[in-house]
Design a protein around this motif. Structure first.
Motif, short mmCIF file in Angstrom:
data_model
loop_
_atom_site.label_atom_id
_atom_site.label_comp_id
_atom_site.label_asym_id
_atom_site.label_seq_id
_atom_site.Cartn_x
_atom_site.Cartn_y
_atom_site.Cartn_z
N GLU A 1 7.35 -5.91 10.46
CA GLU A 1 8.48 -6.39 9.68
C GLU A 1 8.02 -7.11 8.41
N ILE A 2 6.77 -7.49 8.35
CA ILE A 2 6.23 -8.15 7.17
C ILE A 2 5.23 -7.26 6.44
N ASN A 3 4.39 -6.60 7.19
CA ASN A 3 3.24 -5.90 6.60
C ASN A 3 3.31 -4.38 6.74
N ARG A 4 4.50 -3.83 6.76
CA ARG A 4 4.62 -2.40 7.06
C ARG A 4 3.71 -1.52 6.20
N ALA A 5 3.76 -1.73 4.90
CA ALA A 5 3.00 -0.85 4.02
C ALA A 5 1.49 -1.01 4.24
N LYS A 6 1.06 -2.23 4.40
CA LYS A 6 -0.37 -2.46 4.64
C LYS A 6 -0.82 -1.84 5.96
N ILE A 7 0.04 -1.92 6.95
CA ILE A 7 -0.31 -1.36 8.25
C ILE A 7 -0.51 0.15 8.14
N GLN A 8 0.37 0.79 7.36
CA GLN A 8 0.27 2.24 7.22
C GLN A 8 -1.08 2.66 6.66
N ALA A 9 -1.68 1.80 5.86
CA ALA A 9 -2.94 2.14 5.21
C ALA A 9 -4.16 1.54 5.90
N ALA A 10 -3.94 0.81 6.98
CA ALA A 10 -5.04 0.03 7.55
C ALA A 10 -5.95 0.86 8.44
N ARG A 11 -7.22 0.40 8.51
CA ARG A 11 -8.15 0.94 9.50
C ARG A 11 -8.20 0.04 10.75
N ILE A 12 -7.98 -1.26 10.52
CA ILE A 12 -8.08 -2.22 11.62
C ILE A 12 -6.85 -3.11 11.62
N ASN B 1 2.17 4.00 15.39
CA ASN B 1 3.09 4.95 14.78
C ASN B 1 3.03 4.87 13.26
N LEU B 2 3.03 3.65 12.75
CA LEU B 2 2.96 3.47 11.30
C LEU B 2 1.65 4.00 10.74
N MET B 3 0.55 3.72 11.40
CA MET B 3 -0.76 4.12 10.90
C MET B 3 -0.91 5.64 10.84
N PHE B 4 -0.17 6.35 11.71
CA PHE B 4 -0.32 7.80 11.75
C PHE B 4 0.89 8.53 11.17
N LEU C 1 -12.91 -8.34 9.15
CA LEU C 1 -11.77 -9.25 9.29
C LEU C 1 -11.00 -9.31 7.97
N ALA C 2 -11.74 -9.40 6.87
CA ALA C 2 -11.09 -9.48 5.56
C ALA C 2 -10.29 -8.22 5.26
N GLU C 3 -10.79 -7.13 5.75
CA GLU C 3 -10.13 -5.84 5.50
C GLU C 3 -8.93 -5.62 6.42
N SER C 4 -8.99 -6.24 7.58
CA SER C 4 -7.99 -5.95 8.62
C SER C 4 -6.60 -6.42 8.20
N VAL C 5 -5.60 -5.86 8.84
CA VAL C 5 -4.21 -6.19 8.53
C VAL C 5 -3.55 -6.80 9.76
#
Lengths: 368, 368, 368, 368
Positions: B147-158, B350-353, B138-142
């Protein structure tokens, strides 16, 4: 199909009240017919429509087949002269043109449009785009909300029947405003209101088409709605603490359109004062409306739905204080065509003629 | 009927991303299939359902005939092992039980339920009635609001895919809260939200029957809704002025049920500060969202309706200040199943990949 | 809210008929309550529900607030013993288990399910999947279609209240089949019927959800519907020309589901014989139903809509002969919950107790 | 909101087909825009409306915001001159007045109204109340039902796009009528058809209001519908056995109005001949449509619902033989605005320009 023997209106019983309905082809007009055709103390003597004169009403509205053999007539003085009361279910501006002749001849007038709602003629002109043609009659007229003005209604010659939204808001706030101590902060008042499509009337407009209004939801008239000044006027009038009168000009009123035929739901948000927080509001509401036949204060925490009043003259209220905070959320439901229009008009008529207030209004809500 | 030649997913193209959907029989699940079956960079490799394993998905949902020959399978590890990403369109509590094994094997996880939305596990337990089984993940998840977390989403696993109501509220308030100077009074925030019935899911409950929910309107969950803490968390996080963080706990959120299938409408009321009154809010919103592909700031005074986004991933915003007062009224519409659920999940994928963010999401809203 | 003074049922008037309703939580059950709570000659003495025993009926159905203080009770003999008539608004198979004890104690029985509809027990077992537990009572029972069986109903102890579809078909064809000369070719009979969703009952099934049934249309039970044998039985029974009896086994009946709450529409297609072509059918229908309080033969060429009977016990019929050919098209509308169920049951009760047939059934259809 | 990069129409790509749409404010017009705005081989060069000239199309239809910056223009020759194809989504009688100038200048014409549907000008004049202004072009034009006239459409200059009802009926009967041996008795043909309200167009008529059409059901045009002669013409044309041609004049067609926005359902009843009874009809239909991209023969016994094609160009067919009798019941569903109008028009355009037939038509049905 034989005519049902309990359709008393077919006999021109001399003891019955002759009523006229001007504008019988709109939704409030045909709703008046639905209620009055079964009203035991009433005979519908005239039903007018400029466009449909000569047509049987049950040819236009087959739901009335077997219940009446009325025909639409032109709206002229002769038709209405022998009526003891005339309902105007017309566009704004019609009733005020005909009211004087009627009341001078002893016919009472109940206007379901806005001609006799706003006491301030400047406000009327601003919102309805026409001068008021009879300010003296307006001054004499009574705002037809029985829960507030019962005694005045009984003595009135002319009734301004309340708008649908204002009925829900005024009855939703009345017990709070009548108190000596201010229970709420008027400046905080926000009314998020939702209406079924019949509230817009039986008008051939694209935006009201099934294919436009179904399966969708929207706000409208956010910039200003004609019921706004009526609400403000009503709330001011019911305040015992006159020092707060002006502030209801700041109320916020946002109406929305719901894809349903009938029904009105007002979600009212208002901040409680210290006095308000110290008051048992549920009890206050229950006591205030204990003897009101059509106002139902539901148990605390209830979630009313509009179908619970479908077709009936009831209005239901439920109080909520989320997280026991200082915001009071008042949920109010009614059928916009009944308590919000035609039913309230019949209730007013009953009062004006000394009849039991609930006569002819014992319709059980249609559920489902 | 031949299979349409443009249904690229039928070829197990080695360049395509293998995706799995856990819980394919609910509305968010079948909505994911609707979007992904045409997504040019994706192959649906697994679609699970405990109750329907072995059934062709187009036998259950004939709208998909000719588009896929997928069958539901049991939700077991083997089915999902060769997926590069797995969507959980399941009840709350399922994703957190399977997430560790998946991410440790290199499969990304997008949860459309609430398991990875609330960072505070105590809040999660309070609202969802179960302990959180993997606080470290949970702590790791994004939180998947691009519109707020685009960059984090791109790097996220969860990804914790946002709830439907929180998406409308956060995007409706984001430009205001990001400013250095406080533009609004958080304590005044009232959200009067309305959802179509599909938001309640594909559950056999009496209250969701056509005969119960049609032609009626009601509020629900006035005492407290699970999206309340998610909204509060999101609004706090986007504030630049940290001194105001606590006060969103006082926000008021009242959801209502609208007799329509899809669509969500949030009417947001908030008081402007002096700084807010001095700001060109329309311009502020337009600039903030100028490059966002799915957030549409409508011209000042617009009245959005939910059908304008039916079936699409767009969210539209309109700003109003009735009577030029200090109350800002923000109207937000989205399709609760698309931007409010499956569409946003695909946008996150799409962002994650590293795909174009709008790929597979070019659905034109269905109107009428 | 005060209890309305015209709610006579609150006084246990000794002259009133004590009625019981078994299964009060389904749509036909609550519809019986809607009608009987205002019926001037009736006191609802018992309302049963296994699942809701102890709950106030107006807590479950707020539309009844202010109209009754009844609570649901368990369905046991004591509750029903002092009733003069008991309505069964239950699943199939319940009434036949309780009927003997009731009638032997002098309580009349009106079953709104199918236990007493099909005289052929083999047919009953085939379509309802259970043996009939009291063939002797079945033989004694009367099929409760007043327009055909009025005299028998008046004398009956047990009524099998007709199904909703069979009511429309039988009343739509009755005047044709009673004639000595065969006016129609029975083998040509096709019934394309359409029902609102409430016809499926208040059951928590996915296919009946708002999100499934709204904004869509479909046929169902094309392979065979339980009302098929009931229709065939009824049509045979009303024929004066006994030589045609068998052929109604070939009738075609295709029901469809309409996204509306109430309402039933049957489009009946049948070929006219030479005798039929030579008959003034409009006149034949008008004469046959001239004295029937609830059957309305509309003018030739009329196009009835279901809303014209919403909430009322009326059934409307319109005849068409496209291009003056040999095909007669009969359009029939009713409210499936009233004339198709609860209203007809009350009509039967009125007959059984020597009351005016229309008593308590003077509800004006709700339009719009 | 940025303009989505995949909206290819914004670049006036020289390889793209310039299309014009005359009458862009009705439902078929805006549906053409919905489909063509994403069509990869098309540029919408002109969109006309007499009443809305100068208005941005996305101001009138916000569902198109971000997808196009088109403005409505007047319908004049210059606007349309540089189009390679012009769609007429206009009232009947407009296309035939403009077609000659267009085709003589090399512009192809696809008329979605009725001007080029009925080859018999006398029939056209009878049903549409106006003389046909260009019988020579009518004779040249091709009836745009690709499943029957594919080759002719590819070579045509003028297409008469089929009516919505006729599309369902012709595709529902085509495999039966093409056979050498007569499989059905044409005189027995009865079509009980049901349409969503959008089929009546975007016209401000009282009968189409939400408050009139919602929660109700009715038949209409029982005396005669304009699609009747079109159906008869189409069925005659597809018969291989010329000896039966005349008899389709006796077909019965009864349309009904369903309270849903989109969707059309035809229940077709027809008696099988001995040859028909001896034929494996399911197999016959499956083979006939095996290569058709938009016609879906469902498994025997299927029950299609209209939502299974909502928004898509698919038409689904299911065959039933109740009790294995001689009556064949054919159930056909389509979206009246897509396969019944705009989608079929785009399919025709694809054929006329040598494009893949399904190009731009890969919309997945919206469910729920």
């Amino acid at each position: 199909m034989s005519i049902s023997p309990d359709q008393h209106h077919h006999s021109k019983d001399s003891q019955k009240i002759n009523v006229g309905i001007v504008g019988g082809t709109g939704y409030t007009g045909v709703e008046l017919v639905r209620l009055l055709v079964r009203h035991p103390a009433v005979h519908i003597a005239a039903l007018t429509s400029r466009t449909e004169a000569g047509t049987r009403v049950d040819a236009m509205f087959p739901s009335l087949r077997g219940l009446t053999d009325l025909k639409f007539t032109n709206n002229d003085a002769n038709e209405l002269a022998n009526c003891q009361v005339v309902f105007f279910a017309t566009p704004h501006g019609v009733a005020m043109k005909q009211a004087r002749e009627l009341v001078e001849n002893g016919t009472k007038v109940i206007d379901l449009a806005a001609d006799f709602r706003l006491q301030d003629t400047a406000e009327f002109e601003k919102w309805y785009g026409m001068p008021h043609s009879c300010p003296d009659l307006l001054a004499e007229s009574v705002y037809g909300l029985p829960e507030i003005n019962r005694a005045k209604i009984q003595a009135a010659r002319i009734i301004g029947n309340p708008g649908c939204y204002p009925t829900t808001v005024q009855l939703g706030l009345l017990p709070l405003l009548e108190q000596q101590a201010p229970l709420i902060d008027p400046a905080s008042l926000i009314i998020d209101a939702k209406s079924g499509v019949s509230g817009a009337g039986r008008k051939a407009e694209v935006s009201l088409l099934f294919s436009e209004a179904s399966d969708s939801f929207k706000a409208y008239a956010v910039k200003g709605h004609r019921h706004h000044p009526e609400i403000a006027q009503g709330l001011k009038a019911m305040q015992s603490d006159t020092t707060h009168h002006q502030v209801f000009d700041k109320l916020t009123f946002v109406p929305h359109l719901v894809p349903m035929i009938r029904g009105m739901f007002s979600t009212i948000y208002v901040r409680l004062t210290e006095a308000g927080l110290a008051t048992d509001l549920q009890s206050l509401f229950e006591k205030r409306y204990a003897d009101e036949p059509f106002v139902d204060v539901m148990p605390a925490g209830s979630l009313p739905d509009t179908r619970s009043v479908r077709g009936s003259n009831h209005l239901r209220i439920a109080l909520h204080r989320p997280n026991n905070g200082d915001l009071l959320v008042i949920l109010v439901v009614q059928d916009n065509l009944v308590k919000g229009a035609a039913g309230q008009a019949v209730q007013n008529m009953n009062l004006m003629f000394g009849l039991p207030e609930t006569l002819g209004l014992d319709v059980v809500p249609l559920m489902p």
